[in-house]
Design a protein around this motif. Sequence first.
Motif, PDB file in Angstrom:
ATOM      1  N   ILE A 159       0.836  -1.207   0.000  1.00 48.72           N
ATOM      2  CA  ILE A 159       0.000   0.000   0.000  1.00 48.72           C
ATOM      3  C   ILE A 159       0.863   1.246   0.000  1.00 48.72           C
ATOM      4  N   LYS A 160       0.616   2.111  -1.019  1.00 44.44           N
ATOM      5  CA  LYS A 160       1.430   3.323  -1.117  1.00 44.44           C
ATOM      6  C   LYS A 160       0.908   4.400  -0.181  1.00 44.44           C
ATOM      7  N   ASP A 161      -0.392   4.681  -0.279  1.00 41.33           N
ATOM      8  CA  ASP A 161      -0.959   5.715   0.583  1.00 41.33           C
ATOM      9  C   ASP A 161      -2.232   5.196   1.245  1.00 41.33           C
ATOM     10  N   PRO A 162      -2.141   4.780   2.498  1.00 45.59           N
ATOM     11  CA  PRO A 162      -3.317   4.191   3.155  1.00 45.59           C
ATOM     12  C   PRO A 162      -4.495   5.163   3.271  1.00 45.59           C
ATOM     13  N   LYS A 163      -4.193   6.473   3.323  1.00 45.89           N
ATOM     14  CA  LYS A 163      -5.273   7.458   3.491  1.00 45.89           C
ATOM     15  C   LYS A 163      -6.240   7.429   2.311  1.00 45.89           C
ATOM     16  N   VAL A 176      -7.040   4.350   9.189  1.00 45.85           N
ATOM     17  CA  VAL A 176      -5.591   4.397   9.257  1.00 45.85           C
ATOM     18  C   VAL A 176      -5.191   4.590  10.711  1.00 45.85           C
ATOM     19  N   SER A 177      -4.394   3.650  11.226  1.00 38.95           N
ATOM     20  CA  SER A 177      -3.873   3.872  12.578  1.00 38.95           C
ATOM     21  C   SER A 177      -2.386   3.541  12.564  1.00 38.95           C
ATOM     22  N   ALA A 198      -8.899   1.820  -5.670  1.00 43.68           N
ATOM     23  CA  ALA A 198      -8.055   2.921  -5.207  1.00 43.68           C
ATOM     24  C   ALA A 198      -6.622   2.481  -4.919  1.00 43.68           C
ATOM     25  N   CYS A 199      -6.438   1.259  -4.391  1.00 43.73           N
ATOM     26  CA  CYS A 199      -5.105   0.853  -3.947  1.00 43.73           C
ATOM     27  C   CYS A 199      -4.429  -0.179  -4.839  1.00 43.73           C
ATOM     28  N   GLY A 200      -5.163  -0.779  -5.722  1.00 48.74           N
ATOM     29  CA  GLY A 200      -4.563  -1.811  -6.559  1.00 48.74           C
ATOM     30  C   GLY A 200      -4.879  -3.199  -6.071  1.00 48.74           C
TER      31      GLY A 200
END
Lengths: 261, 64
Positions: A159-163, A176-177, A198-200
Motif C-alpha cells: 500500500i502506497k498511501d493508506p489514506k 488508518v492507525s 483505489a489501492c490496486g
Amino acid sequence: MKIEILESKGNTMRFILSNAPLSLANALRKTLLTEIPCLAIHEVDIFENSSVVFDEYIAHRLGQIPLITPKTYIQSPREVIFSLEAEGPKMVYTKDLKSSDPKVKPVYDNMPLIQLGRGQRIRLEAKAVIGRAKDHAKWQACIVHYIMKPEIKIRQSKIKDPKICAQACPRKILKVSKGKLEVTDETKCISCMECVKACGEDAIEVKHSNKDFIFTVESFGNMKVKELLNEAFNVLSQKLDDFSKELKSCGDAGARSNGQG
Amino acid sequence: MLIPIRCFSCGRPIAQHWEVYKSRIEKGEDPGKVLDDLGVHSYCCRRMFIGHRDIMPKLLDYSI
Ligand code: SF4
Ligand SMILES: [Zn+2]
C-alpha cells in the motif's frame, strides 16, 4: 453451525450464521419467506356496501392487513372473526375492525381501509385463517436476505498511501492507525471494490466466505424475529424428517421389488 | 385510489405511514426526507408513496 446476533432493533435483526453450508442458508431464507404459518383474512362476507368501491376491492385490502399471530394459533390452527360496521362520512381504519379474540388484532391501527361519503354504509364479517406465504403473499411474515461474509485481506507492504484507500470506502470501515490500514467492521462491507480500485489489486483483496452468512431478517409485525426463526427451524426440521421417512419407505419398496425381480 | 396496504414488490406493510406522510408533504416538506424519517428505506416502498395519487375523495362525488 453457530448463530451470532449482530444487532437487533425493533422488527429487524442482523445475525451471522457461521460454519454452515450454503444450501442450509438458502433453505433458511426460503423457509422464512414462504413457510411461516401466520394469520390473514381469507374469507369476507359483505352484508352491506353502499360505498364507491366494489366488494372485491375491500376484500383484497382486508386480506393484506398484517395480523398479530400468537403462538397458540400456530400450534393449533383456529379461525378468528373480524366484524366491521361503519357509516360515513368517515375514513375507516384498521382499528375499526372488531376481533373475536382480543389477542389477535391488526399490527397497525392507522391503516386506511376505505373512505365513506355521507350516508354510505358498510357492514361485513371477515374470517382470518392460518396460512403460508407459498399460497398467497398476504401470509408472508417477514422479509429476509443474506450475503456471504466479506473477508478483506490487506498487504501493508504494497500500500502506497493508506489514506486514499481509507477515504475510498463508502461505508467508512477502513481506518488508518499508526500509518497502517485497518478494517474496523468487516460485516458492514458491501463488496463494492472501491478500495481495490483505489489501492490496486495486489494491495487489498476482498473475498467472500462460502460458509459464513450475514442474514438480515425484517419482521412485518405478525411475530417477533426470534419467534420467526424458531418457527422456521421447526418447519425445516419437520420437512427434513418427512423427507428422510419418505426416502426410507422408497428404499424399502425399491429393495423389495429388486428382490422379487 | 387509496394507498395500498402493502408494497407491490416486497410485501412490507406501508399504509400505516400514509397519513403522516401526506400531512407532512402538504406542509411543504421534502418527500425523500419524510420517507427517511418514517423508516421507509427500500426504493420499491418509496415509489409506492411518491407515485401515489389519492383519488378516493374525488370518487366520493360520484356516489349514488
Ligand atoms: S469493498 Fe467497498 S465497502 Fe468493502 S472495504 Fe472495500 S471499499 Fe469498503
Ligand atoms: Zn417495497
